[in-house]
Design a protein around this motif. Structure first.
Motif, PDB file in Angstrom:
ATOM      1  N   ASN A  55      96.986  66.827  75.222  1.00 38.59           N
ATOM      2  CA  ASN A  55      96.618  68.409  75.332  1.00 38.59           C
ATOM      3  C   ASN A  55      96.317  68.969  74.075  1.00 38.59           C
ATOM      4  O   ASN A  55      95.376  69.955  74.135  1.00 38.59           O
ATOM      5  N   GLY A  56      96.845  68.523  73.055  1.00 41.07           N
ATOM      6  CA  GLY A  56      96.294  69.240  71.582  1.00 41.07           C
ATOM      7  C   GLY A  56      94.766  68.855  71.324  1.00 41.07           C
ATOM      8  O   GLY A  56      93.894  69.595  70.700  1.00 41.07           O
ATOM      9  N   LYS A  57      94.180  67.894  71.774  1.00 42.16           N
ATOM     10  CA  LYS A  57      92.675  67.487  71.482  1.00 42.16           C
ATOM     11  C   LYS A  57      91.908  68.146  72.495  1.00 42.16           C
ATOM     12  O   LYS A  57      90.746  68.499  72.428  1.00 42.16           O
ATOM     13  N   LYS A  58      92.420  68.387  73.936  1.00 40.68           N
ATOM     14  CA  LYS A  58      91.652  69.015  74.845  1.00 40.68           C
ATOM     15  C   LYS A  58      91.673  70.545  75.290  1.00 40.68           C
ATOM     16  O   LYS A  58      91.084  70.989  75.993  1.00 40.68           O
ATOM     17  N   ALA A  59      92.749  71.084  74.264  1.00 42.04           N
ATOM     18  CA  ALA A  59      93.146  72.456  74.284  1.00 42.04           C
ATOM     19  C   ALA A  59      91.653  73.241  74.310  1.00 42.04           C
ATOM     20  O   ALA A  59      90.692  73.310  73.531  1.00 42.04           O
ATOM     21  N   GLY A  60      91.456  74.205  75.318  1.00 41.07           N
ATOM     22  CA  GLY A  60      90.241  75.045  75.573  1.00 41.07           C
ATOM     23  C   GLY A  60      89.300  74.347  76.402  1.00 41.07           C
ATOM     24  O   GLY A  60      88.223  74.865  76.931  1.00 41.07           O
ATOM     25  N   LYS A  61      89.389  72.763  76.693  1.00 46.76           N
ATOM     26  CA  LYS A  61      88.270  72.267  77.429  1.00 46.76           C
ATOM     27  C   LYS A  61      88.664  72.544  78.753  1.00 46.76           C
ATOM     28  O   LYS A  61      87.574  72.441  79.724  1.00 46.76           O
ATOM     29  N   ALA A  62      89.801  72.289  79.223  1.00 48.45           N
ATOM     30  CA  ALA A  62      90.058  72.240  80.562  1.00 48.45           C
ATOM     31  C   ALA A  62      91.418  73.001  80.875  1.00 48.45           C
ATOM     32  O   ALA A  62      92.583  72.637  80.261  1.00 48.45           O
ATOM     33  N   LYS A  63      91.311  73.960  81.714  1.00 47.93           N
ATOM     34  CA  LYS A  63      92.677  74.766  81.824  1.00 47.93           C
ATOM     35  C   LYS A  63      93.357  73.977  82.946  1.00 47.93           C
ATOM     36  O   LYS A  63      93.064  73.677  84.082  1.00 47.93           O
ATOM     37  N   GLU A  64      95.019  73.900  82.403  1.00 48.83           N
ATOM     38  CA  GLU A  64      95.678  73.075  83.284  1.00 48.83           C
ATOM     39  C   GLU A  64      95.900  74.144  84.614  1.00 48.83           C
ATOM     40  O   GLU A  64      95.926  75.174  84.638  1.00 48.83           O
ATOM     41  N   GLU A  65      95.897  73.264  85.579  1.00 57.20           N
ATOM     42  CA  GLU A  65      96.461  73.708  86.952  1.00 57.20           C
ATOM     43  C   GLU A  65      97.710  74.375  87.077  1.00 57.20           C
ATOM     44  O   GLU A  65      98.871  73.526  86.767  1.00 57.20           O
TER      45      GLU A  65
ATOM     46  N   ALA B 242     105.891  80.927  86.344  1.00 59.02           N
ATOM     47  CA  ALA B 242     106.569  82.000  86.026  1.00 59.02           C
ATOM     48  C   ALA B 242     106.582  83.190  86.627  1.00 59.02           C
ATOM     49  O   ALA B 242     105.273  83.595  87.305  1.00 59.02           O
ATOM     50  N   TRP B 243     107.431  84.274  86.288  1.00 60.39           N
ATOM     51  CA  TRP B 243     107.067  85.618  86.584  1.00 60.39           C
ATOM     52  C   TRP B 243     106.390  86.571  85.444  1.00 60.39           C
ATOM     53  O   TRP B 243     106.919  86.364  84.435  1.00 60.39           O
ATOM     54  N   LEU B 244     105.314  87.190  86.017  1.00 63.74           N
ATOM     55  CA  LEU B 244     104.577  87.511  84.796  1.00 63.74           C
ATOM     56  C   LEU B 244     104.737  89.214  84.963  1.00 63.74           C
ATOM     57  O   LEU B 244     104.784  89.811  86.032  1.00 63.74           O
ATOM     58  N   PRO B 245     104.761  89.895  83.830  1.00 62.64           N
ATOM     59  CA  PRO B 245     104.692  91.241  83.733  1.00 62.64           C
ATOM     60  C   PRO B 245     103.457  91.875  84.403  1.00 62.64           C
ATOM     61  O   PRO B 245     102.559  91.033  84.610  1.00 62.64           O
ATOM     62  N   GLU B 246     103.374  93.123  85.010  1.00 61.09           N
ATOM     63  CA  GLU B 246     102.324  93.546  85.612  1.00 61.09           C
ATOM     64  C   GLU B 246     101.198  93.692  84.728  1.00 61.09           C
ATOM     65  O   GLU B 246      99.925  93.626  85.475  1.00 61.09           O
ATOM     66  N   ASP B 247     101.105  93.939  83.717  1.00 61.28           N
ATOM     67  CA  ASP B 247      99.829  93.984  82.944  1.00 61.28           C
ATOM     68  C   ASP B 247      99.566  92.585  82.225  1.00 61.28           C
ATOM     69  O   ASP B 247      98.553  92.790  81.326  1.00 61.28           O
ATOM     70  N   VAL B 248     100.179  91.693  82.546  1.00 57.78           N
ATOM     71  CA  VAL B 248      99.634  90.292  82.191  1.00 57.78           C
ATOM     72  C   VAL B 248      99.083  89.493  83.116  1.00 57.78           C
ATOM     73  O   VAL B 248      99.453  89.338  84.358  1.00 57.78           O
ATOM     74  N   GLU B 249      97.751  88.752  83.110  1.00 58.59           N
ATOM     75  CA  GLU B 249      96.970  88.067  83.923  1.00 58.59           C
ATOM     76  C   GLU B 249      97.462  86.712  84.273  1.00 58.59           C
ATOM     77  O   GLU B 249      97.350  85.990  85.155  1.00 58.59           O
ATOM     78  N   SER B 250      97.859  86.043  83.071  1.00 60.78           N
ATOM     79  CA  SER B 250      98.419  84.659  82.989  1.00 60.78           C
ATOM     80  C   SER B 250      99.451  84.179  82.320  1.00 60.78           C
ATOM     81  O   SER B 250      99.533  85.036  81.054  1.00 60.78           O
ATOM     82  N   PRO B 251     100.023  83.218  82.156  1.00 59.57           N
ATOM     83  CA  PRO B 251     100.923  82.702  81.261  1.00 59.57           C
ATOM     84  C   PRO B 251     100.447  82.570  79.889  1.00 59.57           C
ATOM     85  O   PRO B 251     101.007  82.882  78.730  1.00 59.57           O
ATOM     86  N   GLU B 252      99.295  82.130  79.714  1.00 61.44           N
ATOM     87  CA  GLU B 252      98.592  81.764  78.538  1.00 61.44           C
ATOM     88  C   GLU B 252      98.502  83.253  77.849  1.00 61.44           C
ATOM     89  O   GLU B 252      98.492  83.208  76.515  1.00 61.44           O
ATOM     90  N   GLU B 253      97.901  84.060  78.507  1.00 61.46           N
ATOM     91  CA  GLU B 253      97.726  85.462  77.903  1.00 61.46           C
ATOM     92  C   GLU B 253      98.897  85.848  77.348  1.00 61.46           C
ATOM     93  O   GLU B 253      99.142  86.361  76.203  1.00 61.46           O
TER      94      GLU B 253
END
Length: 268
Positions: free
Chosen positions: A145-155, A106-117
Motif C-alpha cells: 500500500n505504501g508503494k502504490k499510494a495514489g496509483k489505485a484507490k481502494e474499493e 464509516a459514517w461521514l460528516p455531511e461536509d466530507v465526501e470520503s474517508p480519505e478526505e
C-alpha cells in the motif's frame, strides 16, 4: 510546511507472543447494545467475557443487520468507544473497531465526501508492522500500500442488503498502552494506564442470512455444536457459508467429517 511526525504501529511482538499458545474456539455472543449505559457503566455495547489466559483463541460476535444501519453506525462513531489501533482493548465496541479498521463503511460528516478526505485533514502518517489478519495476503497488501499510494484507490467496503454479520475476534494479551489514531473517518481513543482486561483484533468476518446472528432454535444449536466438534477434531474453525467458502475442502476434511458423521452441514 512543518513535517508531521510518523506514528509507528508495531504489532509484531504481540503476534510473536502467540506462537506457543493453542487455538481454541471460545463460543459466541450476540451484539445487542443498550439505548443508554447500564447502571454503573459508561458504555452501551455488549462487553466480552473475561478471557485471561486464553490468548490466541477465537471468540465470535454475531451482529444482527439492524445494528449495521447508517443511524446506528453514526451513533457508534459519535460515542467512539474504541481504544487502540490494530490491537484494541476488550471493552472496545466491535462495530466501531470494524469501522476503524475499514472493514465496514464509516459514517461521514455531511461536509466530507470520503474517508480519505477526512483522514487527510486530521491524521498524521501511520506506519504499520506485524499485520494481524487471517488472510495470507494481508501482509503483502499492507506493505504494498505504501508503494502504490495514489496509483489505485481502494474499493470502499459495503454492507450487503438483508445480511447479518458474524465477526471472529482473535484474543490477544493486554498491552502496556493503547494508541488511538484517526482511521477511516473514526478517531479511536488512547489508553495509557493499566488495562484490567485483555485485547483483541479482527480475525475474520462472514456475511450470513438475516436472522442467523440471533438464531436460538434447534438449527442454530445444532450448528454451534457442529462448530465446536469441528474445532476439537481439527484445531481450526470450519469452512463458513459466509466467508471462507471452499478453503476447508482443500484438505478433504469437510468430506471426511460428513462421512464419519462428525459434521452435518456446518454453516448451513
Amino acid at each position: 510546511m512543518a513535517k508531521v511526525a510518523a506514528l509507528l504501529i508495531d504489532s509484531s511482538k504481540v503476534l510473536a507472543s502467540l506462537e506457543s499458545k493453542p487455538r481454541n474456539y471460545l463460543g459466541s455472543c450476540v451484539y445487542l447494545p443498550t439505548p443508554t449505559p447500564k447502571e454503573g457503566m459508561s458504555v452501551t455495547q455488549p462487553l466480552l467475557p473475561r478471557f485471561e489466559g486464553r490468548e490466541n483463541s477465537i471468540f465470535q460476535v454475531r451482529i444482527p443487520k439492524r445494528f449495521l444501519s447508517d443511524a446506528h453506525r453514526k451513533e457508534v462513531a459519535r460515542r467512539r468507544c474504541v481504544w487502540g489501533t490494530e490491537v484494541y482493548t476488550d471493552d472496545s465496541d466491535t462495530l466501531g473497531v470494524l469501522m476503524h479498521t475499514g472493514k465496514l463503511p464509516a459514517w461521514l460528516p455531511e461536509d466530507v465526501e470520503s474517508p480519505e478526505e477526512f483522514v487527510k485533514s486530521t491524521e498524521r502518517k501511520v506506519i504499520k508492522k506485524g499485520v494481524l489478519s487471517a488472510s495470507p495476503s494481508a501482509a503483502t497488501t499492507a506493505s504494498a500500500n505504501g508503494k502504490k499510494a495514489g496509483k489505485a484507490k481502494e474499493e470502499l467496503p459495503t454492507i450487503p442488503h438483508g445480511k447479518d454479520l458474524l465477526v471472529d475476534l482473535l484474543i490477544l494479551p493486554r498491552l502496556e498502552r493503547y494508541t488511538g489514531t484517526v482511521r477511516n473517518a473514526l478517531k479511536s481513543r488512547s489508553w495509557n494506564a493499566i488495562h484490567d482486561g485483555m485485547s483483541y483484533s479482527i480475525w475474520e468476518m462472514h456475511w450470513v442470512e438475516a436472522g442467523e446472528a440471533e438464531s436460538r432454535g434447534g438449527e442454530g444449536k445444532k450448528r454451534r455444536l457442529n462448530e465446536r466438534e469441528w474445532v476439537r477434531r481439527w484445531g481450526e474453525l470450519p469452512p463458513s457459508r459466509g466467508g471462507m467458502g471452499d478453503k476447508g475442502w482443500a484438505k478433504r476434511r469437510w468430506a471426511e467429517g460428513q462421512k464419519e458423521g462428525v459434521v452435518q452441514g456446518v454453516g448451513a
